[in-house]
Design a protein around this motif. Structure first.
Motif, PDB file in Angstrom:
ATOM      1  N   ALA A   3      11.816  16.859  -4.270  1.00  0.00           N
ATOM      2  CA  ALA A   3      10.727  17.767  -3.759  1.00  0.00           C
ATOM      3  C   ALA A   3      10.865  19.197  -4.549  1.00  0.00           C
ATOM      4  O   ALA A   3      11.931  19.711  -5.061  1.00  0.00           O
ATOM      5  CB  ALA A   3      11.233  18.150  -2.289  1.00  0.00           C
ATOM      6  N   PRO A   4       9.876  19.618  -4.979  1.00  0.00           N
ATOM      7  CA  PRO A   4       9.920  21.074  -5.669  1.00  0.00           C
ATOM      8  C   PRO A   4       9.950  22.132  -4.445  1.00  0.00           C
ATOM      9  O   PRO A   4       9.696  22.034  -3.408  1.00  0.00           O
ATOM     10  CB  PRO A   4       8.194  21.125  -6.132  1.00  0.00           C
ATOM     11  CG  PRO A   4       7.514  20.195  -5.002  1.00  0.00           C
ATOM     12  CD  PRO A   4       8.414  19.127  -4.597  1.00  0.00           C
ATOM     13  N   PHE A   5      10.754  23.103  -4.901  1.00  0.00           N
ATOM     14  CA  PHE A   5      10.997  24.335  -4.025  1.00  0.00           C
ATOM     15  C   PHE A   5      10.357  25.664  -4.688  1.00  0.00           C
ATOM     16  O   PHE A   5      10.550  25.811  -5.744  1.00  0.00           O
ATOM     17  CB  PHE A   5      12.607  24.664  -3.691  1.00  0.00           C
ATOM     18  CG  PHE A   5      12.870  23.524  -2.759  1.00  0.00           C
ATOM     19  CD1 PHE A   5      12.714  24.018  -1.362  1.00  0.00           C
ATOM     20  CD2 PHE A   5      13.450  22.204  -3.262  1.00  0.00           C
ATOM     21  CE1 PHE A   5      13.412  23.170  -0.240  1.00  0.00           C
ATOM     22  CE2 PHE A   5      13.795  21.476  -2.107  1.00  0.00           C
ATOM     23  CZ  PHE A   5      13.868  21.610  -0.695  1.00  0.00           C
ATOM     24  N   GLN A   6       9.644  26.372  -3.794  1.00  0.00           N
ATOM     25  CA  GLN A   6       9.211  27.608  -4.242  1.00  0.00           C
ATOM     26  C   GLN A   6      10.105  28.507  -4.725  1.00  0.00           C
ATOM     27  O   GLN A   6      11.164  28.740  -3.789  1.00  0.00           O
ATOM     28  CB  GLN A   6       8.052  28.019  -3.160  1.00  0.00           C
ATOM     29  CG  GLN A   6       7.190  29.219  -3.583  1.00  0.00           C
ATOM     30  CD  GLN A   6       6.265  29.452  -2.498  1.00  0.00           C
ATOM     31  OE1 GLN A   6       5.579  28.288  -1.806  1.00  0.00           O
ATOM     32  NE2 GLN A   6       5.948  30.544  -2.139  1.00  0.00           N
ATOM     33  N   CYS A   7      10.066  29.362  -5.680  1.00  0.00           N
ATOM     34  CA  CYS A   7      10.781  30.264  -6.081  1.00  0.00           C
ATOM     35  C   CYS A   7      10.493  31.424  -7.053  1.00  0.00           C
ATOM     36  O   CYS A   7       9.807  31.020  -8.060  1.00  0.00           O
ATOM     37  CB  CYS A   7      11.792  29.417  -7.210  1.00  0.00           C
ATOM     38  SG  CYS A   7      13.019  30.351  -8.205  1.00  0.00           S
ATOM     39  N   TYR A   8      10.376  32.789  -6.287  1.00  0.00           N
ATOM     40  CA  TYR A   8       9.165  33.607  -6.919  1.00  0.00           C
ATOM     41  C   TYR A   8       9.535  33.954  -8.043  1.00  0.00           C
ATOM     42  O   TYR A   8       8.986  34.589  -9.083  1.00  0.00           O
ATOM     43  CB  TYR A   8       8.974  34.830  -6.082  1.00  0.00           C
ATOM     44  CG  TYR A   8      10.122  35.680  -5.895  1.00  0.00           C
ATOM     45  CD1 TYR A   8       9.997  36.839  -6.607  1.00  0.00           C
ATOM     46  CD2 TYR A   8      11.384  35.497  -5.048  1.00  0.00           C
ATOM     47  CE1 TYR A   8      11.019  37.570  -6.468  1.00  0.00           C
ATOM     48  CE2 TYR A   8      12.352  36.306  -4.978  1.00  0.00           C
ATOM     49  CZ  TYR A   8      12.247  37.480  -5.728  1.00  0.00           C
ATOM     50  OH  TYR A   8      13.264  38.493  -5.580  1.00  0.00           O
ATOM     51  N   HIS A   9      11.191  34.000  -8.444  1.00  0.00           N
ATOM     52  CA  HIS A   9      11.477  34.664  -9.816  1.00  0.00           C
ATOM     53  C   HIS A   9      11.998  33.401 -10.888  1.00  0.00           C
ATOM     54  O   HIS A   9      12.286  33.749 -12.005  1.00  0.00           O
ATOM     55  CB  HIS A   9      13.002  35.470  -9.730  1.00  0.00           C
ATOM     56  CG  HIS A   9      14.048  34.360  -8.717  1.00  0.00           C
ATOM     57  ND1 HIS A   9      14.532  34.619  -7.463  1.00  0.00           N
ATOM     58  CD2 HIS A   9      14.852  33.758  -9.304  1.00  0.00           C
ATOM     59  CE1 HIS A   9      15.308  33.745  -7.349  1.00  0.00           C
ATOM     60  NE2 HIS A   9      15.837  33.107  -8.461  1.00  0.00           N
ATOM     61  N   CYS A  10      11.609  32.051 -10.447  1.00  0.00           N
ATOM     62  CA  CYS A  10      11.507  31.217 -11.577  1.00  0.00           C
ATOM     63  C   CYS A  10      10.101  31.333 -12.394  1.00  0.00           C
ATOM     64  O   CYS A  10       9.100  31.594 -12.153  1.00  0.00           O
ATOM     65  CB  CYS A  10      11.503  29.617 -10.904  1.00  0.00           C
ATOM     66  SG  CYS A  10      13.096  29.438  -9.938  1.00  0.00           S
ATOM     67  N   GLU A  11      10.558  30.694 -13.735  1.00  0.00           N
ATOM     68  CA  GLU A  11       9.705  30.964 -14.706  1.00  0.00           C
ATOM     69  C   GLU A  11       8.386  30.103 -14.430  1.00  0.00           C
ATOM     70  O   GLU A  11       6.835  30.715 -14.710  1.00  0.00           O
ATOM     71  CB  GLU A  11       9.892  30.161 -16.026  1.00  0.00           C
ATOM     72  CG  GLU A  11       9.006  30.733 -17.173  1.00  0.00           C
ATOM     73  CD  GLU A  11       9.346  29.660 -18.423  1.00  0.00           C
ATOM     74  OE1 GLU A  11       9.497  28.482 -18.133  1.00  0.00           O
ATOM     75  OE2 GLU A  11       9.273  30.130 -19.447  1.00  0.00           O
ATOM     76  N   LYS A  12       8.348  29.127 -13.625  1.00  0.00           N
ATOM     77  CA  LYS A  12       7.259  28.317 -13.377  1.00  0.00           C
ATOM     78  C   LYS A  12       6.746  28.495 -11.825  1.00  0.00           C
ATOM     79  O   LYS A  12       6.088  27.742 -11.185  1.00  0.00           O
ATOM     80  CB  LYS A  12       7.246  26.861 -13.622  1.00  0.00           C
ATOM     81  CG  LYS A  12       7.588  26.460 -15.014  1.00  0.00           C
ATOM     82  CD  LYS A  12       6.542  25.791 -15.655  1.00  0.00           C
ATOM     83  CE  LYS A  12       6.685  25.336 -17.363  1.00  0.00           C
ATOM     84  NZ  LYS A  12       7.049  26.417 -18.027  1.00  0.00           N
ATOM     85  N   LEU A  13       7.462  29.405 -11.049  1.00  0.00           N
ATOM     86  CA  LEU A  13       7.348  29.536  -9.598  1.00  0.00           C
ATOM     87  C   LEU A  13       7.768  28.726  -8.412  1.00  0.00           C
ATOM     88  O   LEU A  13       7.878  28.619  -7.286  1.00  0.00           O
ATOM     89  CB  LEU A  13       5.925  29.959  -9.082  1.00  0.00           C
ATOM     90  CG  LEU A  13       5.296  31.091 -10.014  1.00  0.00           C
ATOM     91  CD1 LEU A  13       3.843  31.476  -9.678  1.00  0.00           C
ATOM     92  CD2 LEU A  13       6.158  32.550  -9.595  1.00  0.00           C
ATOM     93  N   TYR A  14       8.363  27.281  -9.258  1.00  0.00           N
ATOM     94  CA  TYR A  14       8.798  26.287  -8.519  1.00  0.00           C
ATOM     95  C   TYR A  14       9.764  25.623  -9.228  1.00  0.00           C
ATOM     96  O   TYR A  14       9.918  25.884 -10.352  1.00  0.00           O
ATOM     97  CB  TYR A  14       7.644  25.145  -8.325  1.00  0.00           C
ATOM     98  CG  TYR A  14       6.622  25.439  -7.322  1.00  0.00           C
ATOM     99  CD1 TYR A  14       6.888  24.926  -5.914  1.00  0.00           C
ATOM    100  CD2 TYR A  14       5.713  26.117  -7.822  1.00  0.00           C
ATOM    101  CE1 TYR A  14       5.924  25.381  -4.755  1.00  0.00           C
ATOM    102  CE2 TYR A  14       4.702  26.611  -6.654  1.00  0.00           C
ATOM    103  CZ  TYR A  14       4.783  26.291  -5.443  1.00  0.00           C
ATOM    104  OH  TYR A  14       4.084  26.554  -4.325  1.00  0.00           O
ATOM    105  N   ARG A  15      10.912  25.323  -8.729  1.00  0.00           N
ATOM    106  CA  ARG A  15      11.945  24.395  -9.209  1.00  0.00           C
ATOM    107  C   ARG A  15      12.130  23.122  -8.777  1.00  0.00           C
ATOM    108  O   ARG A  15      11.834  23.049  -7.553  1.00  0.00           O
ATOM    109  CB  ARG A  15      13.341  25.290  -9.250  1.00  0.00           C
ATOM    110  CG  ARG A  15      13.551  25.467  -7.981  1.00  0.00           C
ATOM    111  CD  ARG A  15      14.834  26.770  -8.258  1.00  0.00           C
ATOM    112  NE  ARG A  15      15.985  25.996  -8.714  1.00  0.00           N
ATOM    113  CZ  ARG A  15      16.997  26.453  -8.212  1.00  0.00           C
ATOM    114  NH1 ARG A  15      17.197  27.512  -7.256  1.00  0.00           N
ATOM    115  NH2 ARG A  15      18.192  25.707  -8.503  1.00  0.00           N
ATOM    116  N   TYR A  16      12.551  21.975  -9.398  1.00  0.00           N
ATOM    117  CA  TYR A  16      13.315  20.798  -8.613  1.00  0.00           C
ATOM    118  C   TYR A  16      14.671  20.847  -8.660  1.00  0.00           C
ATOM    119  O   TYR A  16      15.412  20.515  -9.790  1.00  0.00           O
ATOM    120  CB  TYR A  16      12.698  19.702  -9.717  1.00  0.00           C
ATOM    121  CG  TYR A  16      11.277  19.357  -9.476  1.00  0.00           C
ATOM    122  CD1 TYR A  16      10.774  18.746  -8.503  1.00  0.00           C
ATOM    123  CD2 TYR A  16      10.403  19.735 -10.738  1.00  0.00           C
ATOM    124  CE1 TYR A  16       9.270  18.355  -8.417  1.00  0.00           C
ATOM    125  CE2 TYR A  16       9.126  19.371 -10.430  1.00  0.00           C
ATOM    126  CZ  TYR A  16       8.473  18.932  -9.613  1.00  0.00           C
ATOM    127  OH  TYR A  16       7.318  18.621  -9.285  1.00  0.00           O
TER     128      TYR A  16
END
Ligand SMILES: [Zn+2]
Ligand SMILES: [Zn+2]
Ligand SMILES: [Zn+2]
Length: 467
Positions: free
Chosen positions: A136-149
């Motif tokens: 599942a992808p998780f939203q992450c505002y400071h990550c480069e792609k705004l999502y992370r796995y």
């Protein structure tokens, strides 16, 4: 599988041990992941800590460890944090925990043995032994792609772009996208999703633009901002001095309604650009790269790939048949096409052989017998092929043969012989050895303007002529 030994890993020395009521007194108490790696008798582990960071660290160390990457790992508490991914839950009792471990180990036991697993193998085996697992992808505002796995990050040997890794697994078809969660737009230069959309003057590229209403005088055609028409409470053209009384008769509103404060340029729509906050480059919205953010799962092909192991070595026997690399093969074909267009008497053929069910055969027969079967098949194939013919592989299971001075009718004879060869391969349960054979004969099948690449994609697209 009964009575597997499951260790308790004290991942945080400052903490009291959890008291799982039915935990056996015989469960080994370990202090580090290294200690666990040195205990092949331990088939699963309970990471006993209330610290999220300690749990995350321990799980990650295990998932990138060549021997612990698929081990059943349980937690004392779920932490409710996506960072602690690639675990098998926080069971309420030792009984549940042991049962879950056995289920996982039973599935892992059906896979071909492997000494050390690379990150692809580890991930695919993990997913295979935990059916229904969703990456599942998780939203992450400071990550480069705004999502992370987080689950992919747990298995990634280096913390480089897990999106590139996911893309390659999707491209190979071993993972498949599930529910689409979002779509992000990325900077074409650095891949960041941290973009600021800003409107600016199409003329001078300045950003100080204002919305203004413009009036269009019918008498003289003057177009100017509305405030320039105001004369003592009425509207009067600043250029020809006509009184503007009736909209539609004396004047109307112009379509242009933005004006640049720097260069005075007037426009209907400002230009919108995406400013990358990471590399400072401005890009037109249509040039941004789109990235679908979806849940990922193990595909049927992926399950098959895990069960049959790495097939590269089995397919590689075909590389002994006058093999040249695909680039050189394509250049040779382009050269022959060019020759064919110049000299009318040129003939040649191209034969594509694809082994469709080799992965299933490997699962059914085991690797050793499947490899032997492929070697036998390749050996017979070698006897049919002339030394002037060259071959290459365009996909792991697709083999291309270039036959110089061979017209369509002759190539068909060869094709039928190879088909016969495949039909003669004996598999248990009367299973067929499925091969697809496709033929391209020059000049018979030539389409105007065709290049080697186009011929390859034509051969790769399944339609008629399937063998
Ligand atoms: Zn301007
Ligand atoms: Zn006027
Ligand atoms: Zn950028």
């Amino acid at each position: 599988m009964e009575n597997v030994r499951i260790a308790i890993l004290i991942a945080d020395a400052n903490q009291a041990r959890s008291e799982m009521a039915d935990a056996p007194a015989s469960a080994p108490i370990l202090r580090s992941v290294e200690e666990l790696a040195a205990r092949p008798d331990c088939r699963g582990v309970l990471v006993d800590t209330l610290s999220r960071e300690a749990a995350e660290r321990a799980v990650r160390t295990m998932r990138v460890h060549p021997r612990l990457s698929t081990m059943p790992v349980f937690l004392r508490t779920t932490f409710d944090a996506p960072e602690v991914a690639a675990v098998d839950g926080a069971p309420a009792s030792w009984g549940i925990l042991a049962r879950k471990a056995v289920d996982i180990l039973d599935l892992l036991a059906t896979l071909p043995p492997a000494e050390a697993l690379d990150q692809d193998d580890a991930l695919l085996r993990f997913l295979f032994s935990r059916p229904g697992t969703v990456i599942a992808p998780f939203q992450c505002y400071h990550c480069e792609k705004l999502y992370r796995y987080p689950l992919l990050e747990a298995f990634a040997q280096t913390q480089d772009d897990t999106f590139i890794w996911a893309g390659s697994l999707l491209g190979r078809g071993v993972l498949e996208p599930g529910r689409l969660v979002s779509r992000v737009r990325l900077c074409p230069s650095c891949g960041s999703a941290h973009l600021n959309y800003i409107d600016r003057c199409p003329n001078c590229k300045g950003i100080d633009i204002r919305q203004t209403f413009f009036l269009h005088c019918f008498t003289c055609g003057n177009v100017a901002p509305q405030e320039e028409y105001h004369r003592e409470g009425a509207l009067q053209c600043p250029k020809c001095a006509s009184a503007l009384r009736h909209i539609g008769a004396d004047y109307d509103r112009a379509l242009e309604n933005y004006q640049c404060r720097s260069c005075r340029h007037i426009c209907t729509e400002p230009e919108v650009v995406a400013m990358c906050l990471d590399c400072d480059i401005a890009a037109a919205p249509e040039d941004l790269e789109k990235l679908n953010i979806a849940e990922l799962t193990l595909s049927e092909k992926g399950r098959l790939a895990v069960r049959s192991g790495n097939l590269q070595s089995i397919y590689a026997v075909l590389d002994q048949l006058n093999y040249v690399n695909p680039d050189y093969f394509a250049r040779t074909l382009d050269w022959m096409l060019g020759l064919g267009l110049r000299y009318k008497e040129t003939v040649f053929s191209l034969l594509q052989l694809r082994m469709d069910n080799l992965p299933e055969i490997v699962v059914a027969l085991g690797r050793a017998r499947a490899a032997l079967l492929m070697e036998t098949f390749a050996e017979r194939l070698r006897r049919l092929i002339r030394t002037t013919d060259v071959s290459t592989r365009t996909a792991e299971n697709a083999f291309l043969l270039l036959l110089p001075h061979t017209e369509g009718a002759k190539a068909e004879i060869l094709r039928d012989r190879i088909r016969k060869l495949a039909e003669d391969v004996e598999l248990p349960d009367k299973k067929p050895f499925q091969v697809s054979l496709r033929l391209y004969a020059f000049p018979r099948d030539y389409l105007k303007g065709e290049t080697a690449d186009l011929v390859f994609s034509r051969l790769a697209t399944p339609d008629r002529e399937r063998g």
